[in-house]
Write an enzyme that holds these catalytic residues in place. Structure first.
Site, PDB file in Angstrom:
ATOM      1  N   ASP A 285      -9.637   1.145 -24.724  1.00  0.00           N
ATOM      2  CA  ASP A 285      -9.989   0.743 -23.805  1.00  0.00           C
ATOM      3  C   ASP A 285     -10.236   2.179 -22.568  1.00  0.00           C
ATOM      4  OD1 ASP A 285      -9.921  -2.013 -23.635  1.00  0.00           O
ATOM      5  OD2 ASP A 285      -8.033  -2.364 -22.342  1.00  0.00           O
TER       6      ASP A 285
ATOM      7  N   GLU B 195       2.140  -7.254   8.182  1.00  0.00           N
ATOM      8  CA  GLU B 195       2.666  -6.088   8.624  1.00  0.00           C
ATOM      9  C   GLU B 195       3.437  -5.597   8.228  1.00  0.00           C
ATOM     10  OE1 GLU B 195       0.789  -7.550  11.099  1.00  0.00           O
ATOM     11  OE2 GLU B 195      -0.674  -5.805  10.878  1.00  0.00           O
TER      12      GLU B 195
ATOM     13  N   PRO C 261       0.783  -1.418   0.567  1.00  0.00           N
ATOM     14  CA  PRO C 261       0.302  -0.021  -0.077  1.00  0.00           C
ATOM     15  C   PRO C 261       0.905   1.597   0.208  1.00  0.00           C
ATOM     16  CG  PRO C 261      -0.328  -1.294   1.959  1.00  0.00           C
ATOM     17  CD  PRO C 261       0.437  -2.184   0.921  1.00  0.00           C
TER      18      PRO C 261
ATOM     19  N   ARG D 138      -2.670  -7.928 -20.745  1.00  0.00           N
ATOM     20  CA  ARG D 138      -3.313  -7.529 -22.099  1.00  0.00           C
ATOM     21  C   ARG D 138      -2.915  -6.247 -23.303  1.00  0.00           C
ATOM     22  NH1 ARG D 138      -6.953  -3.792 -21.697  1.00  0.00           N
ATOM     23  NH2 ARG D 138      -9.301  -5.157 -21.685  1.00  0.00           N
TER      24      ARG D 138
HETATM   25  N1  ADE Z   1      -1.017  -4.665   0.505  1.00  0.00           N
HETATM   26  C1  ADE Z   1      -1.948  -4.877   0.638  1.00  0.00           C
HETATM   27  N2  ADE Z   1      -2.291  -3.741   0.308  1.00  0.00           N
HETATM   28  C2  ADE Z   1      -2.312  -3.283  -0.872  1.00  0.00           C
HETATM   29  C3  ADE Z   1      -2.993  -2.596  -1.894  1.00  0.00           C
HETATM   30  N3  ADE Z   1      -3.565  -1.320  -2.037  1.00  0.00           N
HETATM   31  N4  ADE Z   1      -1.274  -2.414  -3.385  1.00  0.00           N
HETATM   32  C4  ADE Z   1      -0.928  -3.035  -3.635  1.00  0.00           C
HETATM   33  N5  ADE Z   1      -0.835  -4.610  -2.379  1.00  0.00           N
HETATM   34  C5  ADE Z   1      -0.891  -4.152  -1.237  1.00  0.00           C
END
Ligand code: ADE
Length: 235
Positions: free
Chosen positions: A175, A122, A94, A160
């Site tokens: 697309d 974590e 994230p 793709r």
């Molecule tokens: N791992 C946990 N959340 C994620 C996300 N939003 N994008 C990529 N990998 C992740």
């Protein structure tokens, strides 16, 4: 293109790449996909892939040794500067740069060998990032339990776009997002379904008018649902 996925849940990928465009691309040898179990690169008795964080805190952190071992085995080196050209080691997390069609396009055009590291728990020992990773990618501003679904999303978005992966070359060009526009609406048989008619222009056979209508609808949809895309286009 070769895509190698590093995960502690290899079964997660058992069938996910066996359908539709990805399956066809694999059969046509446009792409080769391998799944590696990070646990198989552990060298300790208990095959540990995670441990408690230094400094304390909740949860577990993925250990760096098995990932270094895996990269050494797969690429032949853990020196980022020595990776063969076209090699990209991607950490899904994230904290990464948000995936966009333009990023998928860049990978499709430039990468020959992608290694996708699926983070878990974590977090992952930062030394993986410091020494091995070339790109950290997030698929959006939400937290998944791990990088596996993100690796699937990234893989699909890239494959793709590879030459000859789609039946018709024009499909990807039209697309959504390719021009910072959402896609136009599509219709097929029947012409009249429960009183809902197909727009007359699509039945007209007038290709110039149809193109004009589609462009207009794409703009309208983008204006309503993703105005930010239009603002970006003109900023
Ligand atoms: N791992 C946990 N959340 C994620 C996300 N939003 N994008 C990529 N990998 C992740």
């Amino acid at each position: 293109m070769k895509i190698d996925v590093l995960t502690i849940f290899p079964e997660f990928f058992d069938t996910v790449f066996d359908f539709g465009i990805i399956r066809r691309a694999k059969l046509a040898q446009i792409v080769e996909i391998n799944i590696y179990d990070i646990r198989s690169f552990t060298t300790d008795k208990h095959h540990k892939t995670d441990d408690k964080p230094f400094g304390g805190g909740d949860g577990m952190v993925m250990k760096c040794e098995p990932i270094f071992q895996a990269i050494e085995k797969i690429i032949g080196t853990c020196e980022r500067e020595s990776y063969p050209s076209g090699t990209r080691v991607v950490l899904l997390s994230p904290q990464g740069k948000q995936l966009k069609q333009s990023i998928a396009r860049e990978f499709a055009d430039e990468a020959k060998h992608l290694i996708l590291i699926c983070g878990r728990y974590e977090g992952i020992d930062e030394r993986v990032n410091d020494a091995l990773v070339t790109d950290e990618i997030s698929i959006g501003d939400y937290v998944l339990s791990g990088g596996e679904p993100a690796a699937i999303v990234l893989t699909d978005a890239i494959i793709r776009l590879l030459p000859n992966a789609l039946g018709s070359e024009t499909s990807a060009v039209n697309d959504s997002f390719t021009e910072n526009l959402l896609d136009y609406p599509h219709y097929t048989q029947p012409r009249d379904f429960r009183g809902m008619d197909v727009p007359e222009v699509l039945l007209s056979g007038n290709h110039a008018e149809i193109e004009k209508w589609r462009r207009q609808k794409a703009l309208e949809k983008t204006q309503i649902f993703r105005k930010d895309l239009l603002d970006k286009e003109h900023s």
